[in-house]
Design a protein around this motif. Structure first.
Motif, PDB file in Angstrom:
ATOM      1  N   LEU A 151      -6.415  -7.114  -5.485  1.00 31.60           N
ATOM      2  CA  LEU A 151      -7.618  -6.968  -6.317  1.00 31.60           C
ATOM      3  C   LEU A 151      -8.182  -5.552  -6.242  1.00 31.60           C
ATOM      4  CD1 LEU A 151      -9.512 -10.351  -5.695  1.00 31.60           C
ATOM      5  CD2 LEU A 151      -8.123  -9.682  -7.668  1.00 31.60           C
ATOM      6  N   GLY A 152      -7.283  -4.577  -6.133  1.00 33.10           N
ATOM      7  CA  GLY A 152      -7.708  -3.184  -6.125  1.00 33.10           C
ATOM      8  C   GLY A 152      -8.255  -2.686  -4.811  1.00 33.10           C
ATOM      9  N   ARG A 153      -8.174  -3.507  -3.764  1.00 30.71           N
ATOM     10  CA  ARG A 153      -8.660  -3.099  -2.445  1.00 30.71           C
ATOM     11  C   ARG A 153      -7.499  -3.010  -1.461  1.00 30.71           C
ATOM     12  NH1 ARG A 153     -13.998  -3.125  -1.173  1.00 30.71           N
ATOM     13  NH2 ARG A 153     -15.449  -3.953  -2.714  1.00 30.71           N
ATOM     14  N   MET A 154      -7.447  -1.916  -0.712  1.00 35.50           N
ATOM     15  CA  MET A 154      -6.450  -1.786   0.341  1.00 35.50           C
ATOM     16  C   MET A 154      -6.894  -2.644   1.522  1.00 35.50           C
ATOM     17  SD  MET A 154      -4.011   0.018  -0.750  1.00 35.50           S
ATOM     18  CE  MET A 154      -3.622   1.202  -2.043  1.00 35.50           C
ATOM     19  N   THR A 155      -6.091  -3.617   1.850  1.00 39.50           N
ATOM     20  CA  THR A 155      -6.465  -4.592   2.869  1.00 39.50           C
ATOM     21  C   THR A 155      -5.370  -4.705   3.918  1.00 39.50           C
ATOM     22  OG1 THR A 155      -7.628  -5.848   1.156  1.00 39.50           O
ATOM     23  CG2 THR A 155      -7.181  -6.985   3.226  1.00 39.50           C
ATOM     24  N   THR A 156      -5.761  -4.645   5.182  1.00 40.65           N
ATOM     25  CA  THR A 156      -4.808  -4.846   6.277  1.00 40.65           C
ATOM     26  C   THR A 156      -4.892  -6.295   6.744  1.00 40.65           C
ATOM     27  OG1 THR A 156      -5.042  -2.555   7.017  1.00 40.65           O
ATOM     28  CG2 THR A 156      -4.111  -4.118   8.589  1.00 40.65           C
TER      29      THR A 156
ATOM     30  N   ALA B 117       0.824  -1.211   0.000  1.00 41.71           N
ATOM     31  CA  ALA B 117       0.000   0.000   0.000  1.00 41.71           C
ATOM     32  C   ALA B 117       0.854   1.255   0.000  1.00 41.71           C
ATOM     33  CB  ALA B 117      -0.930  -0.011   1.211  1.00 41.71           C
ATOM     34  N   ARG B 118       2.007   1.208   0.640  1.00 45.75           N
ATOM     35  CA  ARG B 118       2.865   2.396   0.740  1.00 45.75           C
ATOM     36  C   ARG B 118       3.846   2.514  -0.423  1.00 45.75           C
ATOM     37  NH1 ARG B 118       4.363   2.076   7.232  1.00 45.75           N
ATOM     38  NH2 ARG B 118       2.209   2.219   7.998  1.00 45.75           N
ATOM     39  N   THR B 119       4.397   1.373  -0.866  1.00 44.15           N
ATOM     40  CA  THR B 119       5.438   1.422  -1.902  1.00 44.15           C
ATOM     41  C   THR B 119       4.877   1.309  -3.307  1.00 44.15           C
ATOM     42  OG1 THR B 119       5.763  -0.989  -1.868  1.00 44.15           O
ATOM     43  CG2 THR B 119       7.041   0.328  -0.296  1.00 44.15           C
ATOM     44  N   GLY B 120       3.731   0.640  -3.454  1.00 40.33           N
ATOM     45  CA  GLY B 120       3.185   0.408  -4.783  1.00 40.33           C
ATOM     46  C   GLY B 120       3.912  -0.692  -5.524  1.00 40.33           C
ATOM     47  N   GLU B 121       4.866  -1.355  -4.869  1.00 42.55           N
ATOM     48  CA  GLU B 121       5.637  -2.429  -5.493  1.00 42.55           C
ATOM     49  C   GLU B 121       5.037  -3.788  -5.149  1.00 42.55           C
ATOM     50  OE1 GLU B 121       9.636  -2.006  -4.184  1.00 42.55           O
ATOM     51  OE2 GLU B 121       9.934  -0.056  -5.159  1.00 42.55           O
ATOM     52  N   ALA B 122       5.277  -4.763  -6.011  1.00 39.16           N
ATOM     53  CA  ALA B 122       4.778  -6.115  -5.771  1.00 39.16           C
ATOM     54  C   ALA B 122       5.369  -6.653  -4.472  1.00 39.16           C
ATOM     55  CB  ALA B 122       5.142  -7.024  -6.934  1.00 39.16           C
TER      56      ALA B 122
END
Length: 224
Positions: free
Chosen positions: A114-119, A94-99
């Motif tokens: 899947l396009g959702r920010m998940t903790t 979520a922070r880096t945008g990297e795989a």
């Protein structure tokens, strides 16, 4: 004709080198003893990392089961009461945008899947043990590096190099952060004790494990 001074100087240098080598070997032996204490009775054998999470859709909370294959480097997901497992080839930090890879996943990590920010909220017992095993090894290395650096450099380290959370929940150790700390401190020690710094670097097994998906992909391509 060789002077007595040059002979004495050579002898002193040899003695200093032997003394330094002795200190280095003693320090390394202590580290191995401590590492054996960490690994005693524990095996890091784990093929998948498993997490539970959830997100809200309006007033409804949807629960999610997430499994990450360490060898494949891919995810499987089950959403809500759906018993099917959906294949997800990649998720992003979520922070880096990297795989993300195996060392980015822990309880509390935020991933875009899947396009959702998940903790990642909870993990299985096996995943928690895996996380604790590697966290203990890295913490031991980090603390030893910080201790060794004090002998040669009186300057304060960047705070992040030794920072740690006050309380870490089960499976919640940030292994990527610990790896960065070990790498950073090892690079500093390398200026003074290169051989010792190499011995106190990130465990080679961790680099091999992170490279397993790439190796697996290459094997499949060669078979095709």
């Amino acid at each position: 004709k060789r002077s007595k001074f040059s002979t004495c100087t050579k002898g002193a240098v040899t003695h200093m080198a032997d003394h330094e080598q002795s200190m280095e070997d003693e320090s390394t032996e202590r580290l191995h003893q401590e590492l054996s204490g960490v690994t005693a009775g524990m095996t890091p054998g784990c093929h998948c990392l498993e997490f539970d999470s959830w997100w809200n859709e309006g007033k409804q909370r949807r629960f999610v089961y997430i499994r990450y294959s360490i060898t494949e480097g891919a995810f499987q997901m089950a959403i809500g009461e759906d018993s099917n497992l959906y294949h997800v080839p990649v998720a992003y930090g979520a922070r880096t945008g990297e795989a993300v890879t195996v060392w980015d996943l822990h309880v509390g990590a935020e991933v875009d899947i899947l396009g959702r920010m998940t903790t990642l909220q909870r993990c299985s017992q096996t995943t928690a043990e895996w996380n604790k095993y590697w966290a203990n090894r890295l913490t031991l290395l980090r603390d030893r590096l910080a201790e060794e650096l004090k002998k040669y450099d009186t300057r304060k380290n960047d705070p992040w190099l030794t920072w740690q959370k006050g309380r870490i929940e089960s499976g919640g150790a940030d292994l990527r952060l610990l790896m960065g700390q070990v790498a950073g401190l090892s690079a500093q020690l390398n200026e003074y004790r290169p051989r010792l710094a190499a011995q106190l670097s990130i465990p080679q097994e961790m680099l091999i494990i992170e490279g397993l998906p790439r190796k697996r992909k290459q094997e499949k391509e060669s078979e095709a």
